[in-house]
Write a protein that holds these residues in place. Structure first.
Motif, PDB file in Angstrom:
ATOM      1  N   ALA A 198       0.740  -1.251  -0.069  1.00 57.48           N
ATOM      2  CA  ALA A 198       0.221  -0.101   0.015  1.00 57.48           C
ATOM      3  C   ALA A 198       0.886   1.165  -0.035  1.00 57.48           C
ATOM      4  O   ALA A 198      -0.148   2.550   0.025  1.00 57.48           O
ATOM      5  CB  ALA A 198      -1.270   0.170   1.405  1.00 57.48           C
ATOM      6  N   LEU A 199       2.101   1.089  -0.105  1.00 56.23           N
ATOM      7  CA  LEU A 199       2.701   2.254   0.641  1.00 56.23           C
ATOM      8  C   LEU A 199       3.462   2.448  -0.701  1.00 56.23           C
ATOM      9  O   LEU A 199       4.086   1.912  -1.408  1.00 56.23           O
ATOM     10  CB  LEU A 199       3.956   2.250   1.440  1.00 56.23           C
ATOM     11  N   GLU A 200       4.524   4.017  -1.586  1.00 54.68           N
ATOM     12  CA  GLU A 200       5.189   4.892  -2.442  1.00 54.68           C
ATOM     13  C   GLU A 200       6.446   4.806  -1.468  1.00 54.68           C
ATOM     14  O   GLU A 200       6.432   5.665  -0.504  1.00 54.68           O
ATOM     15  CB  GLU A 200       4.604   5.346  -3.023  1.00 54.68           C
ATOM     16  N   PRO A 201       7.153   4.761  -2.273  1.00 51.92           N
ATOM     17  CA  PRO A 201       9.040   4.899  -1.536  1.00 51.92           C
ATOM     18  C   PRO A 201       9.099   6.806  -1.586  1.00 51.92           C
ATOM     19  O   PRO A 201       8.879   7.345  -2.507  1.00 51.92           O
ATOM     20  CB  PRO A 201      10.020   4.026  -2.401  1.00 51.92           C
ATOM     21  N   ILE A 202       9.242   7.136  -0.343  1.00 48.18           N
ATOM     22  CA  ILE A 202       9.598   8.477  -0.160  1.00 48.18           C
ATOM     23  C   ILE A 202      10.833   8.929  -0.369  1.00 48.18           C
ATOM     24  O   ILE A 202      11.692   8.054   0.059  1.00 48.18           O
ATOM     25  CB  ILE A 202       8.992   9.521   0.699  1.00 48.18           C
ATOM     26  N   ALA A 203      11.514   9.984  -0.022  1.00 48.47           N
ATOM     27  CA  ALA A 203      12.576  10.213   0.265  1.00 48.47           C
ATOM     28  C   ALA A 203      11.986  12.184   0.728  1.00 48.47           C
ATOM     29  O   ALA A 203      11.567  12.507   0.405  1.00 48.47           O
ATOM     30  CB  ALA A 203      13.243  10.888  -1.824  1.00 48.47           C
ATOM     31  N   LEU A 204      13.063  12.375   1.394  1.00 46.74           N
ATOM     32  CA  LEU A 204      13.562  13.889   2.591  1.00 46.74           C
ATOM     33  C   LEU A 204      14.629  14.024   1.703  1.00 46.74           C
ATOM     34  O   LEU A 204      15.859  13.904   1.204  1.00 46.74           O
ATOM     35  CB  LEU A 204      13.737  13.500   3.691  1.00 46.74           C
ATOM     36  N   PHE A 205      14.656  15.484   1.325  1.00 52.83           N
ATOM     37  CA  PHE A 205      15.374  16.859   1.140  1.00 52.83           C
ATOM     38  C   PHE A 205      15.500  17.349   1.749  1.00 52.83           C
ATOM     39  O   PHE A 205      14.687  18.223   2.203  1.00 52.83           O
ATOM     40  CB  PHE A 205      14.630  17.332  -0.068  1.00 52.83           C
ATOM     41  N   PRO A 206      16.628  18.471   2.467  1.00 55.65           N
ATOM     42  CA  PRO A 206      16.718  19.347   3.690  1.00 55.65           C
ATOM     43  C   PRO A 206      15.986  20.540   3.042  1.00 55.65           C
ATOM     44  O   PRO A 206      16.233  20.798   1.929  1.00 55.65           O
ATOM     45  CB  PRO A 206      18.433  19.315   3.853  1.00 55.65           C
ATOM     46  N   ALA A 207      15.538  21.259   4.094  1.00 55.08           N
ATOM     47  CA  ALA A 207      14.591  22.548   4.063  1.00 55.08           C
ATOM     48  C   ALA A 207      15.447  23.517   5.273  1.00 55.08           C
ATOM     49  O   ALA A 207      15.828  22.690   5.917  1.00 55.08           O
ATOM     50  CB  ALA A 207      13.602  22.130   3.909  1.00 55.08           C
ATOM     51  N   VAL A 244       8.009  17.585   7.031  1.00 54.66           N
ATOM     52  CA  VAL A 244       8.114  16.974   8.303  1.00 54.66           C
ATOM     53  C   VAL A 244       9.277  17.442   9.179  1.00 54.66           C
ATOM     54  O   VAL A 244       9.669  18.453   8.698  1.00 54.66           O
ATOM     55  CB  VAL A 244       8.617  15.463   8.045  1.00 54.66           C
ATOM     56  N   ASP A 245       8.654  17.535  10.369  1.00 55.03           N
ATOM     57  CA  ASP A 245       9.919  18.276  11.246  1.00 55.03           C
ATOM     58  C   ASP A 245      11.445  17.539  11.511  1.00 55.03           C
ATOM     59  O   ASP A 245      10.953  15.908  11.402  1.00 55.03           O
ATOM     60  CB  ASP A 245       9.594  18.869  12.504  1.00 55.03           C
ATOM     61  N   ASP A 246      12.449  17.932  11.858  1.00 51.82           N
ATOM     62  CA  ASP A 246      13.670  16.785  11.586  1.00 51.82           C
ATOM     63  C   ASP A 246      13.250  16.338  12.833  1.00 51.82           C
ATOM     64  O   ASP A 246      13.964  17.401  14.067  1.00 51.82           O
ATOM     65  CB  ASP A 246      14.389  17.942  11.273  1.00 51.82           C
TER      66      ASP A 246
END
Length: 307
Positions: A198-207, A244-246
């Motif tokens: 049910a999930l799709e992979p995600i990636a996090l990029f710094p903000a 999302v908060d780090d």
């Protein structure tokens, strides 16, 4: 196996016969580039490139027939061939970057040996029970959250002596490592990542302001997973999900061992929140890229020399 996986964060399963594994190793060596980069761990991952289609041809049937029947309700992502070149150093203890915000589910990494594993050729090591201990957001180039407990962790790592055709299936957050390859031959293994259907992979990029931008990567999962996010920009076709908060931080050694010994594991989902700024900033660890890596390398060398 489910009980052991929940407790230890990994299980060992045979995916194919020993002779089949050796034949796949032979074919992989023939297909790999003649010059392998000098690095402790070189990954060739298939993401629909024609020149790497041989990886899917070799590894796909192994995972589909030997592994997927064990993983109810999950799907595998791109397969890869992992090479530990002859004479290369140890891989220090680490965890994989997250690629789902839902930490109540397990994402499984399958590492399949194509030869018998020994200390001389770079046997895999794990710290049993070290999966999902803290709500962290690890990524390549970042200080590991367990850095302050490094000395004691390195001493308690356990070797997993896989035979050719056996695989270790482990939670991506399990602390793991490998010995140096002291032989004259490249050590080759097959690998893949598995996530709930049910999930799709995600990636996090710094903000800016202590946040990450969350992108859904789709078929580009393999490309983004093995590259530090401060070295690339997200492609325009990736779907931006929000922020999302780090929450990543270095934990106190006493708290690390208390949680590990108690067998307490997190069961949470990182919530999407409004972005505080669109401005891009470098991740914390990349501001002093050599400081913690040098310390980690010295610690690894010291542990190995005392082994």
């Amino acid at each position: 196996m489910e009980e052991q996986y929940a407790r230890d964060g990994f299980v060992v399963a045979r995916l194919m016969d020993r002779e089949v594994a050796r034949e796949i190793a032979r074919r992989a060596r023939h297909s790999l580039p003649s010059r392998i980069p000098r690095h402790e761990n070189v990954t060739y991952i298939y993401t629909d490139e024609p020149e790497l289609a041989w990886i899917e041809e070799l590894a796909g049937p192994v995972f589909d027939q030997g592994m997927m029947p064990l993983l109810d309700g999950m799907k595998r992502l791109h397969p890869s061939v992992i090479v530990k070149p002859a004479g290369e150093r140890a891989v220090p203890p680490h965890v994989h970057p997250i690629f789902t915000l839902d930490q109540s589910v397990s994402t499984v990494f399958c590492w399949c040996a194509l030869e018998d594993m020994r200390e001389e050729n770079g046997v895999m090591q794990v710290l049993p029970g070290s999966h999902k201990l803290f709500p962290i957001m690890p990524m390549y180039g970042q200080e590991p959250y367990f850095l302050r407990a490094w000395d004691s962790i390195a001493e308690r790592m356990e070797s997993v002596y896989l035979e050719a055709g056996e695989a270790m299936l482990f939670d991506e957050s399990l602390i793991h490592a490998s010995y140096p390859n002291k032989t004259g031959d490249h050590r080759i293994a097959l690998a893949t990542h598995c996530i709930p259907e049910a999930l799709e992979p995600i990636a996090l990029f710094p903000a800016a302001n202590g946040q990450y931008v969350v992108y859904e990567t789709g078929k580009d999962f393999g490309y983004q997973y093995h590259i530090r996010p401060d070295m690339i920009d997200p492609p325009g076709h990736w779907r931006k999900l929000g922020y999302v908060d780090d929450v990543h931080e270095l934990v106190d050694p006493d708290e690390f061992w208390r949680r590990l010994d108690a067998g307490r594991h997190i069961d949470t989902t990182f919530p999407l929140v409004p972005g505080r700024s669109e401005a891009r900033s470098a991740p914390r660890a990349s501001r002093q890229p050599g400081r913690w890596r040098g310390r980690v390398r010295r610690l690894v060398d010291r542990v190995l020399n005392n082994a």
